[in-house]
Scaffold this motif. Sequence first.
Motif, PDB file in Angstrom:
ATOM      1  N   GLN A  21       0.857  -1.213   0.182  1.00 39.72           N
ATOM      2  CA  GLN A  21      -0.139   0.046   0.023  1.00 39.72           C
ATOM      3  C   GLN A  21       0.778   1.289   0.057  1.00 39.72           C
ATOM      4  O   GLN A  21       0.457   2.304  -0.685  1.00 39.72           O
ATOM      5  CB  GLN A  21      -0.901  -0.055   1.380  1.00 39.72           C
ATOM      6  CG  GLN A  21      -2.031  -1.004   1.172  1.00 39.72           C
ATOM      7  CD  GLN A  21      -2.853  -0.861  -0.268  1.00 39.72           C
ATOM      8  OE1 GLN A  21      -3.272   0.142  -0.635  1.00 39.72           O
ATOM      9  NE2 GLN A  21      -2.873  -2.173  -0.618  1.00 39.72           N
ATOM     10  N   GLU A  22       2.054   1.156   0.597  1.00 43.86           N
ATOM     11  CA  GLU A  22       2.668   2.464   0.910  1.00 43.86           C
ATOM     12  C   GLU A  22       3.400   2.568  -0.773  1.00 43.86           C
ATOM     13  O   GLU A  22       3.535   3.738  -0.955  1.00 43.86           O
ATOM     14  CB  GLU A  22       3.795   2.292   1.953  1.00 43.86           C
ATOM     15  CG  GLU A  22       3.298   2.145   3.394  1.00 43.86           C
ATOM     16  CD  GLU A  22       2.593   3.520   3.602  1.00 43.86           C
ATOM     17  OE1 GLU A  22       3.159   4.563   3.329  1.00 43.86           O
ATOM     18  OE2 GLU A  22       1.489   3.577   3.999  1.00 43.86           O
ATOM     19  N   LYS A  28       0.985   4.246  -2.866  1.00 46.62           N
ATOM     20  CA  LYS A  28       0.938   5.801  -2.487  1.00 46.62           C
ATOM     21  C   LYS A  28       2.201   6.522  -3.512  1.00 46.62           C
ATOM     22  O   LYS A  28       1.854   7.449  -4.035  1.00 46.62           O
ATOM     23  CB  LYS A  28       0.564   5.986  -1.261  1.00 46.62           C
ATOM     24  CG  LYS A  28      -0.113   5.570  -0.374  1.00 46.62           C
ATOM     25  CD  LYS A  28      -0.034   5.819   1.194  1.00 46.62           C
ATOM     26  CE  LYS A  28      -1.100   5.466   1.710  1.00 46.62           C
ATOM     27  NZ  LYS A  28      -0.770   5.510   3.435  1.00 46.62           N
ATOM     28  N   TYR A  84       1.283   6.248  -7.125  1.00 51.62           N
ATOM     29  CA  TYR A  84       0.496   7.235  -7.503  1.00 51.62           C
ATOM     30  C   TYR A  84       0.704   8.576  -7.497  1.00 51.62           C
ATOM     31  O   TYR A  84       0.735   9.566  -8.529  1.00 51.62           O
ATOM     32  CB  TYR A  84      -0.843   7.406  -6.340  1.00 51.62           C
ATOM     33  CG  TYR A  84      -1.737   8.371  -6.591  1.00 51.62           C
ATOM     34  CD1 TYR A  84      -2.806   8.305  -7.475  1.00 51.62           C
ATOM     35  CD2 TYR A  84      -1.608   9.610  -5.612  1.00 51.62           C
ATOM     36  CE1 TYR A  84      -3.855   9.139  -7.349  1.00 51.62           C
ATOM     37  CE2 TYR A  84      -2.634  10.739  -5.851  1.00 51.62           C
ATOM     38  CZ  TYR A  84      -3.662  10.455  -6.999  1.00 51.62           C
ATOM     39  OH  TYR A  84      -4.577  11.432  -7.068  1.00 51.62           O
ATOM     40  N   HIS A  93      -6.776   5.295  -6.146  1.00 55.84           N
ATOM     41  CA  HIS A  93      -6.117   5.948  -5.076  1.00 55.84           C
ATOM     42  C   HIS A  93      -6.003   7.186  -4.935  1.00 55.84           C
ATOM     43  O   HIS A  93      -5.066   8.046  -4.368  1.00 55.84           O
ATOM     44  CB  HIS A  93      -4.354   5.229  -5.407  1.00 55.84           C
ATOM     45  CG  HIS A  93      -4.316   3.740  -5.335  1.00 55.84           C
ATOM     46  ND1 HIS A  93      -4.406   2.999  -6.199  1.00 55.84           N
ATOM     47  CD2 HIS A  93      -4.046   3.021  -4.174  1.00 55.84           C
ATOM     48  CE1 HIS A  93      -4.289   1.844  -5.898  1.00 55.84           C
ATOM     49  NE2 HIS A  93      -3.951   1.741  -4.800  1.00 55.84           N
TER      50      HIS A  93
END
Length: 200
Positions: A166-167, A170, A173, A199
């Motif tokens: 998930q990091e 980010k 994104y 995201h």
Amino acid sequence: MAIGNMIRVSDTERVVNYYLTVQNILNGSRRAKIPNIKEYFSQSKFRSQSNQALMVKTDVIRGNNLKMPVGAIGQDTTFFQELLIHSEWISAINENIHIYYAGVTSSTVNNITLKTFKKYMLMEEYRIEYLKKHNLLDEYIAVKLNQYVEDWYFKKLELLKGDDIQEAKKILYAILMLYIPHVKLNEFSPNIRQFINEHN
């Protein structure tokens, strides 16, 4: 610049044949003055080659103060492209000059962590600036960006585990947002648009 081919060894072995790339762009010739650089990159789709498979005059590097961005990953690709930008001639050699062992598990290409994606961000910040400087950013977006994100970044995400996933998403994104001032959302591929929407 004089440039040859590279043998890439992993589970299989294949030749990365840059000689044919040059011939196709130069209409069958293996040595010529580099034509309009934007046209060259457009036709080659910004294809890079190992810096260990080429020779270039030191004046090209020193005279243009060419350096690799410190702490980034992928800087060899941008360095190769900058060498091309500043080289007047290109001469292709149909010989295997360099052997690249791609299966080394400890290499930065294969050992993917959250830190890797932080280094990708450094690379993209540098890439955008030098492409803008040489009026190549629009061409890069048109012929390379979608393919690179899908075939490189998305596949690297699949190699992460746990909270790093998930990091890293980010960070990816944020990387894509670097391009937003220069590209319309509908110019991204459907998969990239879906990623951005998820995201946002």
